[in-house]
Design an enzyme around this catalytic site. Structure first.
Site, PDB file in Angstrom:
ATOM      1  N   HIS A 188       8.584   1.276  -9.526  1.00  0.00           N
ATOM      2  CA  HIS A 188       8.554   0.575 -10.157  1.00  0.00           C
ATOM      3  C   HIS A 188       8.385  -0.991  -9.675  1.00  0.00           C
ATOM      4  O   HIS A 188       7.843  -2.269  -9.984  1.00  0.00           O
ATOM      5  CB  HIS A 188       8.595   0.560 -11.468  1.00  0.00           C
ATOM      6  N   ARG A 295       1.897  -2.788 -19.224  1.00  0.00           N
ATOM      7  CA  ARG A 295       3.178  -1.959 -19.657  1.00  0.00           C
ATOM      8  C   ARG A 295       4.307  -2.837 -20.147  1.00  0.00           C
ATOM      9  O   ARG A 295       5.776  -3.413 -20.068  1.00  0.00           O
ATOM     10  CB  ARG A 295       4.052  -1.742 -18.237  1.00  0.00           C
ATOM     11  N   GLU A 429      -1.317  11.469 -17.062  1.00  0.00           N
ATOM     12  CA  GLU A 429      -0.134  11.540 -15.875  1.00  0.00           C
ATOM     13  C   GLU A 429       0.445  12.556 -15.465  1.00  0.00           C
ATOM     14  O   GLU A 429       1.478  12.856 -14.668  1.00  0.00           O
ATOM     15  CB  GLU A 429       0.196  10.335 -15.340  1.00  0.00           C
ATOM     16  N   ARG A 463       8.613   9.923  -6.511  1.00  0.00           N
ATOM     17  CA  ARG A 463       7.970   9.226  -6.148  1.00  0.00           C
ATOM     18  C   ARG A 463       9.178   7.787  -5.449  1.00  0.00           C
ATOM     19  O   ARG A 463       8.480   6.739  -4.807  1.00  0.00           O
ATOM     20  CB  ARG A 463       7.174   8.138  -7.403  1.00  0.00           C
ATOM     21  N   CYS A 500      -5.917   3.874 -14.010  1.00  0.00           N
ATOM     22  CA  CYS A 500      -4.996   2.245 -13.714  1.00  0.00           C
ATOM     23  C   CYS A 500      -3.331   3.077 -13.513  1.00  0.00           C
ATOM     24  O   CYS A 500      -2.768   1.617 -12.925  1.00  0.00           O
ATOM     25  CB  CYS A 500      -4.212   1.953 -15.481  1.00  0.00           C
TER      26      CYS A 500
HETATM   27  C1  PEP Z   1       1.097   6.184 -13.379  1.00  0.00           C
HETATM   28  O1  PEP Z   1       1.826   6.887 -13.315  1.00  0.00           O
HETATM   29  O2  PEP Z   1       0.720   6.177 -12.343  1.00  0.00           O
HETATM   30  C2  PEP Z   1       1.289   4.889 -14.661  1.00  0.00           C
HETATM   31  C3  PEP Z   1       0.173   3.778 -14.237  1.00  0.00           C
HETATM   32  O3  PEP Z   1       2.538   4.508 -15.300  1.00  0.00           O
HETATM   33  P1  PEP Z   1       3.454   3.726 -13.963  1.00  0.00           P
HETATM   34  O4  PEP Z   1       3.364   3.958 -12.327  1.00  0.00           O
HETATM   35  O5  PEP Z   1       4.060   2.835 -15.372  1.00  0.00           O
HETATM   36  O6  PEP Z   1       4.354   4.841 -14.399  1.00  0.00           O
HETATM   37 MG    MG Z   2       3.471   6.962 -15.486  1.00  0.00          MG
END
Ligand code: PEP
Ligand code: MG
Length: 542
Positions: A188, A295, A429, A463, A500
């Site tokens: 993030h 967000r 997701e 991630r 997104c």
């Molecule tokens: C995602 O998971 O692709 C998303 C847009 O949310 P975040 O990156 O905030 O988890």
């Molecule tokens: Mg996400």
């Protein structure tokens, strides 16, 4: 000159001086002083500095989130000025002959305990505030007040790693670039750098023990290279490339006001992702047709305590009003995993990415969820709002959410509060959500595919783990088939499906997404015009 290689998190160039960002966990040592008057003078100076910093934070918050959100800094100023607090610190220095840092720390603890023991819920919460102001004064005393958060001028911030909560608290106007020793491109923090349009390199392995503060550096965010003490030649090259980038950007500005439509006439909704009210300027400058992902958890990450309903309302209302009737999709709180917030007092988990996160927290702690929903529905009267729920895995969860939403709307109606219409959507997701997307599509108005998490959970790759970056393949056929399936199920039930996650801006896939029938792409503001150009060059039907 030293060359340090890392990974590009946002491809742009910066040149400037380094400021090393150090974490705040500094144990305060008790020292005996023979000069109590000198220590008291140090305390007074640090207190004055804290008052100035709080005033600046107040003004910044006032600009960015409005009066309600800024009030906390006024409250902190008042606590700092409190006679009893000051007397307690000075008395301790004089009678116990201790250093100012120790006296401030001890006085802070003392008052925090008094507040924490009070019955009144509001007063109880002030314990965190008194600790916060004491920490600020201590930072000033040990000369880190500026360095930690309030850099004096625009600098290249070099850190071991940055948590999202630390990144949002940095003054964006004073950050030329981010360089981290660790960290993943999909974290993030990297996403925030892109949203904020700040060049960033992660995973450089840079040694923070060396003397970096104030050193000249050049950040080549395109190639993921940091140059320490760059030669004139490198500086010239950076300057030239920056000018070229600038020219390209200016050419793209011609696309403002133009439609996002393919050569064969399919209109695509091209929206922007934001993390705070201050990102709106970039959204407007780049002419996004709306906001596809706000967000909202970053509002919580910026703060030391739960944002109140009014504070949230002020932020949502500002975004909606600034967007002047264009679509604004606000995602409800998605904390947990790498976005941890102290005041939530979450239990430590073995596996937080698969733990209590996002909607799971909201359904467990309904009070927090309902406060946010109340703020959202109150804000809905001021623009074109959609509300979106993250990390969904089942239809049962959606039913539960819809029930709470109804509860909140009824309460507001009974209170006579004006509301607009808000579409309700969910993020797709998790592989589970994809697999039941036919069922989910019957319950909501839209889907937005979060490819960052969808890739993480489909491929079983954390991630945030930079060591696994080479396995984190968002182009993996499994991920692409998941997207395809989601879009098909959305359309079967007459709702729209957007993307997104970060993949939405990956232009290698734009044609594939459009061929799949994706209706909406939501990307960091600085990618909007480039993507519009790309879409306008595509012909979907062969
Ligand atoms: C995602 O998971 O692709 C998303 C847009 O949310 P975040 O990156 O905030 O988890
Ligand atoms: Mg996400």
């Amino acid at each position: 000159m030293e060359i340090i290689k890392g990974k590009s998190a946002f491809a742009a160039i910066a040149v400037g001086k380094i400021a090393v960002y150090k974490k705040e966990d500094q144990p305060i040592k008790r020292r005996r002083t023979e000069d109590p008057e000198g220590e008291i003078a140090r305390f007074r100076k640090a207190k004055e500095e804290a008052a100035d910093q709080l005033q600046k934070l107040y003004e910044k918050a006032l600009r960015e989130v409005g009066e309600a959100g800024a009030m906390i800094f006024k409250a902190h100023q008042m606590m700092l000025d409190d006679g009893e607090y000051q007397d307690c610190v000075q008395h301790m220095i004089q009678t116990r002959k201790v250093n100012a840092e120790y006296a401030v720390g001890t006085a802070g603890e003392h008052f925090a305990n008094i507040f924490a023991a009070m019955d009144d819920a509001y007063m109880k919460e002030r314990a965190a505030d008194i600790k916060d102001i004491s920490e600020r004064v201590i930072r000033n005393l040990i000369g880190k007040g500026r360095q930690d958060r309030d850099f004096t001028g625009p600098v290249i911030v070099v850190a071991d790693d940055l948590a999202p909560s630390e990144t949002v608290q940095l003054d964006k106007d004073k950050v030329l670039a981010f360089v981290t020793s660790r960290g993943s491109v999909y974290s993030h923090t990297a996403i925030l750098a892109r949203t904020m349009n700040i060049p960033a390199i992660v995973n450089t392995g840079i040694d923070l023990e060396q003397d970096l503060d104030g050193k000249e550096a050049a950040v080549d965010g395109v190639r993921g290279i940091l140059y320490l003490d760059p030669t004139l030649e490198v500086l010239e090259e950076m300057k030239k490339r920056r000018e070229e980038e600038q020219q390209k950007k200016e050419l793209l500005l011609e696309l403002r006001g133009k439609e996002t439509v393919t050569l064969d006439g399919k209109r695509i909704k091209l929206y922007a992702n934001i993390g705070s009210v201050s990102d709106i300027a970039g959204v407007l400058k780049n002419d996004a047709s709306g906001i596809g992902l706000f967000r909202s958890e970053f509002l919580y990450l910026e703060k030391k305590d739960y944002p109140t309903e009014d504070e949230q309302l002020a932020a949502y209302k500002t975004v909606l009003e600034n967007m002047g009737g264009k679509k604004v999709i606000i995602r409800t709180l998605d904390i947990g995993a790498d976005k941890q917030i102290d005041y939530f007092h979450m239990e430590k988990e073995e596996n937080p990415a698969m733990g209590c996160r996002a909607i799971r927290i909201c359904l467990e702690r309904k009070d927090i969820f309902k406060t946010q929903l109340r703020a959202l529905y109150r804000a809905s009267a001021f623009g074109n709002l959609s509300i979106m729920f993250p990390m969904i895995i089942s239809a049962k969860e959606v039913d539960e959410i819809l029930e709470i939403v109804e509860e909140v709307k009824n309460e507001l109606r009974e209170e006579g509060i004006a509301m607009g219409e808000a579409e309700l959507g969910i993020m797709i997701e998790t592989p589970a959500a994809v697999m039941v997307s036919d069922e989910l599509a019957k319950k909501v108005d839209f889907f937005s595919i979060g490819t960052n998490d969808l890739t993480q959970y489909t491929l079983a790759i954390d991630r945030g783990n930079a060591k696994l970056d080479r396995y984190y393949d968002a182009h993996h056929p499994a991920v692409l088939r998941m997207i395809q399936m989601t879009v098909e199920n959305a359309h079967k039930h007459g709702i729209r499906a957007g993307i997104c996650g970060e993949l939405a801006s990956d232009m290698e896939l734009t044609e594939t997404f459009l061929a799949m029938g994706v209706d909406e792409l939501s990307v960091a503001p600085s990618y909007i015009l480039g993507l519009r150009k790309k879409i306008r060059e595509i012909k979907i039907k062969a």
